[in-house]
Write an enzyme that holds these catalytic residues in place. Structure first.
Site, PDB file in Angstrom:
ATOM      1  N   GLU A 145      11.200  21.558  26.029  1.00 39.86           N
ATOM      2  CA  GLU A 145      10.681  22.853  26.473  1.00 39.86           C
ATOM      3  C   GLU A 145       9.323  22.620  27.137  1.00 39.86           C
ATOM      4  O   GLU A 145       8.531  21.853  26.606  1.00 39.86           O
ATOM      5  CB  GLU A 145      10.497  23.805  25.284  1.00 39.86           C
ATOM      6  CG  GLU A 145      10.143  25.211  25.759  1.00 39.86           C
ATOM      7  CD  GLU A 145      10.052  26.232  24.609  1.00 39.86           C
ATOM      8  OE1 GLU A 145      10.080  25.816  23.443  1.00 39.86           O
ATOM      9  OE2 GLU A 145       9.949  27.411  24.905  1.00 39.86           O
ATOM     10  N   GLY A 199       2.608  22.686  18.229  1.00 40.08           N
ATOM     11  CA  GLY A 199       2.796  22.673  16.783  1.00 40.08           C
ATOM     12  C   GLY A 199       4.145  22.101  16.370  1.00 40.08           C
ATOM     13  O   GLY A 199       4.232  21.232  15.514  1.00 40.08           O
ATOM     14  N   ALA A 200       5.208  22.619  16.984  1.00 39.98           N
ATOM     15  CA  ALA A 200       6.548  22.181  16.616  1.00 39.98           C
ATOM     16  C   ALA A 200       7.546  22.726  17.624  1.00 39.98           C
ATOM     17  O   ALA A 200       7.196  23.575  18.442  1.00 39.98           O
ATOM     18  CB  ALA A 200       6.899  22.687  15.222  1.00 39.98           C
ATOM     19  N   GLU A 236      11.767  23.970  18.205  1.00 41.45           N
ATOM     20  CA  GLU A 236      12.960  24.477  17.510  1.00 41.45           C
ATOM     21  C   GLU A 236      14.289  23.920  17.990  1.00 41.45           C
ATOM     22  O   GLU A 236      15.321  24.577  17.829  1.00 41.45           O
ATOM     23  CB  GLU A 236      12.977  26.010  17.659  1.00 41.45           C
ATOM     24  CG  GLU A 236      13.287  26.536  19.086  1.00 41.45           C
ATOM     25  CD  GLU A 236      12.072  26.882  19.919  1.00 41.45           C
ATOM     26  OE1 GLU A 236      10.985  26.333  19.668  1.00 41.45           O
ATOM     27  OE2 GLU A 236      12.204  27.705  20.852  1.00 41.45           O
ATOM     28  N   HIS A 286       8.656  29.658  11.338  1.00 47.14           N
ATOM     29  CA  HIS A 286       8.751  30.006  12.760  1.00 47.14           C
ATOM     30  C   HIS A 286       9.906  29.249  13.437  1.00 47.14           C
ATOM     31  O   HIS A 286      10.756  29.856  14.088  1.00 47.14           O
ATOM     32  CB  HIS A 286       7.416  29.693  13.443  1.00 47.14           C
ATOM     33  CG  HIS A 286       7.385  30.000  14.906  1.00 47.14           C
ATOM     34  ND1 HIS A 286       6.889  31.185  15.410  1.00 47.14           N
ATOM     35  CD2 HIS A 286       7.803  29.285  15.980  1.00 47.14           C
ATOM     36  CE1 HIS A 286       7.008  31.179  16.730  1.00 47.14           C
ATOM     37  NE2 HIS A 286       7.548  30.031  17.099  1.00 47.14           N
ATOM     38  N   GLU A 287       9.908  27.926  13.269  1.00 48.94           N
ATOM     39  CA  GLU A 287      10.946  27.138  13.952  1.00 48.94           C
ATOM     40  C   GLU A 287      12.323  27.462  13.381  1.00 48.94           C
ATOM     41  O   GLU A 287      13.306  27.545  14.118  1.00 48.94           O
ATOM     42  CB  GLU A 287      10.666  25.637  13.852  1.00 48.94           C
ATOM     43  CG  GLU A 287       9.281  25.203  14.334  1.00 48.94           C
ATOM     44  CD  GLU A 287       8.871  25.758  15.682  1.00 48.94           C
ATOM     45  OE1 GLU A 287       9.736  26.001  16.534  1.00 48.94           O
ATOM     46  OE2 GLU A 287       7.648  25.975  15.877  1.00 48.94           O
ATOM     47  N   GLU A 334       9.466  34.233  21.676  1.00 52.21           N
ATOM     48  CA  GLU A 334       8.239  33.853  20.974  1.00 52.21           C
ATOM     49  C   GLU A 334       7.555  35.038  20.288  1.00 52.21           C
ATOM     50  O   GLU A 334       7.144  34.946  19.140  1.00 52.21           O
ATOM     51  CB  GLU A 334       7.269  33.134  21.915  1.00 52.21           C
ATOM     52  CG  GLU A 334       7.792  31.780  22.415  1.00 52.21           C
ATOM     53  CD  GLU A 334       8.160  30.795  21.304  1.00 52.21           C
ATOM     54  OE1 GLU A 334       7.785  31.036  20.132  1.00 52.21           O
ATOM     55  OE2 GLU A 334       8.830  29.783  21.600  1.00 52.21           O
TER      56      GLU A 334
HETATM   57  N1  TRP Z   1       8.909  26.645  21.374  1.00 49.27           N
HETATM   58  C1  TRP Z   1       7.847  26.029  20.626  1.00 49.27           C
HETATM   59  C2  TRP Z   1       7.472  27.040  19.544  1.00 49.27           C
HETATM   60  O1  TRP Z   1       6.884  28.031  19.796  1.00 49.27           O
HETATM   61  C3  TRP Z   1       6.638  25.733  21.458  1.00 49.27           C
HETATM   62  C4  TRP Z   1       6.531  24.382  22.034  1.00 49.27           C
HETATM   63  C5  TRP Z   1       6.633  23.216  21.385  1.00 49.27           C
HETATM   64  C6  TRP Z   1       6.201  24.029  23.367  1.00 49.27           C
HETATM   65  N2  TRP Z   1       6.375  22.196  22.234  1.00 49.27           N
HETATM   66  C7  TRP Z   1       6.128  22.642  23.440  1.00 49.27           C
HETATM   67  C8  TRP Z   1       5.965  24.754  24.499  1.00 49.27           C
HETATM   68  C9  TRP Z   1       5.804  21.980  24.616  1.00 49.27           C
HETATM   69  C10 TRP Z   1       5.657  24.094  25.698  1.00 49.27           C
HETATM   70  C11 TRP Z   1       5.580  22.724  25.746  1.00 49.27           C
HETATM   71  O2  TRP Z   1       7.844  26.909  18.441  1.00 49.27           O
HETATM   72 ZN    ZN Z   2       8.159  29.563  18.952  1.00 46.61          ZN
END
Ligand code: TRP
Ligand code: ZN
Length: 888
Positions: A131, A271-272, A274, A307-308, A330
């Site tokens: 992503e 952070g993480a 999904e 969240h994830e 989000e």
């Molecule tokens: N979708 C992820 C979240 O909100 C966000 C995310 C993780 C992200 N890594 C990324 C967005 C790298 C952009 C680029 O949980």
């Molecule tokens: Zn998210």
């Protein structure tokens, strides 16, 4: 800007078009190598008959930094003259059949990938981050979220170096290849967009567990970490089980695969992530132990795991049609994780923490060059739009539906949303319609929250008629951001209110046109000006407005300090009690700031001091809430109230208030501190956490006492606490005080901490962070020196952020030092980082975004650094977009 110096182009929401081709199935084969990785992709493709019936539109695939080895259509090699590739795309120049298989083989170089986007290495292991648009750095593809396909992946790698090979879905084959390599094959039965693809390969250890779903299916849970971290995964696993249970109970949503994996990596941009069935996490949001993680870390881990996990339904099963719809997944998922954390801990504390983030970071974004609606209209680099506006303001907008519909109505809307859109890529409008249709509501006007940027200003006037015993509220809304006033239209603003009687009791009253008297009402404001009348109000009440922050607006009310002190003492809504105290404190601090600017003598408002004292002595409040109520608004928040920011004056004002309160209540702080000393070993139950929070608050105030005869009781207590601490919350609170006081106690603590934790990266990050956020004039020199420390690294985003982002965003007083050294330093860091990792560079350069709100001298200094950055050759799209908007 790649090799050729052309201006990056914008992508517009209004230009959305469905793809000309679909991809139904993807079969990937990875041969992971030390110098290069080979990726073979077999794409089962089909023309989109809705917009490309005749096949007149060529096939154009996304790809970046791929070395193309071969291309085939239906097993026939594509001759070199019928395809062409540039920096971003592969175009097939010949007419293709209605259905076909496109096969490509490319070579990529994950070991050189410092952007942490696509396939890369972290601690010698392979992992992916796709992503928003990272999949195109792995293979040629239609890398857009509305192209949903079935994935299977075969991973081949050295058996010794990479014993663990993971991807999405179910493991369906595993064998030795006899040449030192092994092969594992995965199949994901669910359709998904490419941004949810994941692959991990390496030497990892696993903590496993299970969850039995409410329909009785057994799900295997696996947390994968580097072997030395295996003891630090229990809390993450428990949080995952809690999340799974909560989503079943609260939303009726069950997990859908037989396995759920989480991998923790130390090099990660966010952070993480999904990814379906295979989340990839920053170690920061997985690893914990009492000695290494604070209470806040434990809460953050629970929140991010939630969240994830919640994304599995809000994001994965129902995903976004295009990236402009990002808040669809989000905003909604943040709202869900906020509710989860509130249920697992304290709802009032959670709400206060969330509103603090919104009022500082999001309101800040709204007043600067990056202001955008939760559904943006254009972007240059999508990664720049993973913002507090899209995430946190987006969550506030979901909360509006919840407030307007109530829990049951909201749930009906969610049920209909899944019923209609499961397995599809949809829009924010689709969500809004589902909420409306399920409840027979008209939510047309709610779209304005998705269209209009800027923070609403809500003015409230109260009028009391003693004879009629009625109380009328006159509300008026407007756009508070001057640049956005043109074509502005009123928002839908639910205003939750209560009326308080003379003793601070909740008054029962009846709203016009409604039969029942209630103590709390939600006023639905839809027009620019609107009035609401309450009946059977026997005496002039005190209004408790916008309870629990029922809408993301700025309040504008003529209230005297007595009224705020009254609410601070009595409001039955804990959030509003806290809020009244903060409003009062802000008023007092801004007055002090004006006094400093005018060189007037300073004195701390006695009404504020007595209100503060009442909180200090309140025996009904729990420690966590009390600590929040005893915390003064920070310089960043206060700065949003100033036309021209005077950070030095704000800082002096705040320091004056803190030291006055420290001295005035010296004995109380000492008594409180000692009474909260722990008599039992570490525990992380709620009472222990509340106790630590309040004790840390008392210690912080003791840090503001003056030195007397080379003695400082705060420093002494902090030293003792630091030495005795059996957990990181206590150790960190002590060190936080010590870093503000240069001298032997500080030096010893910092060096002891370093020696003890130098091999534990997440704890060493804290060592950098504490020093970068220290409050004393030598901090600029120290930060410059720390950037040369052997443990500082540009390659690891956590480490970089722990020094550079913290200094520039969380230590405004010294970052904005008049001589401009902070600015020059930041520009150098941005440029160095941009060459390695544009996403991380773009985040940190945002520290310059408010430059126009400063005095002439600082304005010129910041502008000069921005110009220097934008003039640098080879700048990324990411940094270019932020800086060019900033320079405007
Ligand atoms: N979708 C992820 C979240 O909100 C966000 C995310 C993780 C992200 N890594 C990324 C967005 C790298 C952009 C680029 O949980
Ligand atoms: Zn998210």
């Amino acid at each position: 800007m790649k090799d050729q110096e052309k201006t990056p182009h914008s992508i517009y929401r209004k230009d959305y078009q469905a793809p000309y081709y679909w991809i139904d199935a993807v079969d990937l084969t990875f041969e992971l190598g030390e110098d290069a990785t080979r990726v073979r992709a077999r794409l089962q493709m089909r023309r989109n008959l809705e917009n490309n019936r005749s096949g007149g539109h060529n096939l154009v695939l996304h790809g970046e930094q791929l070395k193309t080895l071969s291309l085939k259509v239906n097993d026939n090699a594509l001759a070199a003259d019928i395809w062409q590739a540039d920096e971003e795309n592969l175009t097939v120049l010949t007419q293709l059949p209605e259905q076909f298989v496109l096969e490509s083989e490319v070579e990529i170089y994950p070991q050189n990938n410092t952007s942490l986007d696509g396939l890369y290495q972290s601690s010698g292991n392979f992992c992916t981050q796709c992503e928003a648009e990272g999949f195109r750095r792995i293979t040629w593809f239609l890398d857009r979220p509305d192209v949903m396909a079935r994935y299977s992946s075969t991973i081949i790698a050295d058996q010794k170096k990479y014993p663990v090979l993971l991807s999405n879905g179910n493991r369906c084959e595993q064998r030795d290849l006899g040449d030192g390599r092994h092969l594992v094959r995965w199949e994901d039965p669910f359709l998904k967009p490419s941004y949810l693809f994941a692959l991990v390969a390496g030497n990892l250890a696993c903590l496993d567990g299970e969850f039995i779903t409410r329909s009785g299916r057994k799900v295997r849970l696996e947390i994968w970490v580097e072997p030395q971290n295996i003891e630090q995964c229990e809390h993450a696993l428990r949080s995952l089980q809690q999340s799974m249970k909560w989503d079943e109970e609260r939303f009726g949503l069950e997990y859908d695969l037989d396995i759920y994996m989480i991998v923790a990596v130390s090099d990660f941009n966010m952070g993480a992530m999904e990814n379906k069935g295979l989340n990839v996490f920053n170690t920061k949001y997985v690893l914990s132990s009492p000695e290494t993680a604070t209470d806040k870390d434990y809460e953050d881990i629970q929140g991010v795991i939630g969240h994830e996990y919640f994304h599995n339904w809000t994001g994965n099963r129902v995903t976004c049609r295009d990236w402009f719809q990002l808040t669809l997944k989000e905003g909604l998922t943040v709202f869900r994780d906020e509710q989860f954390s509130a249920d697992m801990g304290s709802a009032a504390v959670k709400r206060i923490e969330d509103v603090k983030i919104l009022r500082t970071a999001q309101f800040d974004e709204d007043r600067g060059p990056m202001a955008h609606p939760i559904r943006p209209d254009s972007y240059i680099e999508m990664n720049n739009f993973y913002t507090v506006t899209v995430y946190n303001k987006g969550a506030e907008i979901i909360r509006l539906y919840h407030t307007l519909l109530g829990e049951a109505g909201f749930r009906k809307g969610m049920d209909l949303y899944f019923q209609r859109f499961d397995g599809q890529a949809v829009t924010c409008d689709d969500f809004r319609m589902a909420m409306a249709d399920a409840n027979d509501e008209d939510f047309t006007q709610l779209e304005r929250w998705y269209d209009q940027a800027g923070t609403p200003l809500l003015h409230i006037d109260m009028e009391y008629d003693a004879e009629a015993k009625s109380c009328t509220l006159h509300l008026q809304q407007s756009q508070s951001t001057p640049d956005l006033v043109k074509n502005w239209q009123p928002w839908v603003i639910p205003v939750r209110i209560g009326l308080l009687g003379e003793q601070g009791e909740d008054l029962l009253c009846r709203l016009d046109d409604t039969p029942d008297a209630k103590t709390e009402h939600v006023l639905k404001v839809t027009q620019e000006k609107q009035s609401f009348r309450f009946h059977e109000v026997n005496a002039r009440p005190v209004l408790s407005p916008l309870r629990r922050f029922s809408a993301p607006v700025k309040l504008d009310m003529q209230r005297d300090r007595e009224e705020m002190a009254f609410l601070m003492a009595h409001d039955s809504d804990h959030f509003n009690r806290w809020d009244a105290g903060q409003t009062l404190a802000q008023d007092v601090l801004l007055d002090l700031t004006a006094d400093i600017q005018a060189r007037r003598e300073l004195s701390l408002d006695s009404l504020f001091v007595s209100g503060f004292e009442k909180i200090l002595h309140d025996t009904h409040l729990d420690g966590a809430i009390k600590a929040l109520m005893l915390t003064l608004p920070n310089e960043h928040l206060l700065s949003l109230q100033m036309q021209e920011i005077d950070m030095d004056a704000l800082h002096t004002a705040r320091e004056f208030a803190l030291s006055t309160l420290a001295q005035h209540f010296k004995q109380q702080w000492l008594d409180l501190y000692h009474s909260l000393r722990s008599t039992t070993p570490y525990s992380n139950d709620k009472n222990a956490i509340n106790r630590r929070r309040l004790q840390a608050c008392a210690l912080e105030f003791l840090g503001y006492l003056p030195h007397t005869d080379h003695q400082h009781i705060g420093i002494q207590l902090a030293e003792e606490q630091f030495q005795a601490a059996d957990n990181m919350s206590d150790a960190e609170a002590a060190l936080k005080l010590l870093v503000n006081h240069p001298g032997p106690a500080r030096d010893k603590a910092l060096s002891d901490f370093y020696k003890r934790w130098k091999h534990e990266p997440l704890v060493l990050d804290k060592w950098f962070t504490l020093q970068a956020s220290a409050n004393h004039p030598g901090v600029v020199d120290e930060v410059l020196a720390l950037a040369q420390h052997p443990d500082f690294s540009m390659k690891n985003p956590n480490r970089f952020r722990s020094l550079i982002n913290i200094f520039s965003a969380k230590n405004p007083t010294y970052f904005h030092a008049k001589d401009g050294r902070g600015y020059q330093f930041l520009a150098e860091q941005v440029l160095a980082m941009d060459a390695l990792n544009p996403q991380t560079a773009a985040r940190v350069v945002s520290a310059f975004n408010q430059w126009k709100h400063y005095d002439v001298a600082r304005r010129a200094l910041m502008q000069a650094q921005l110009k220097r950055i934008i003039a640098s050759p080879g700048l990324s799209k990411d940094v270019y977009e932020i800086v060019s908007r900033s320079l405007g």
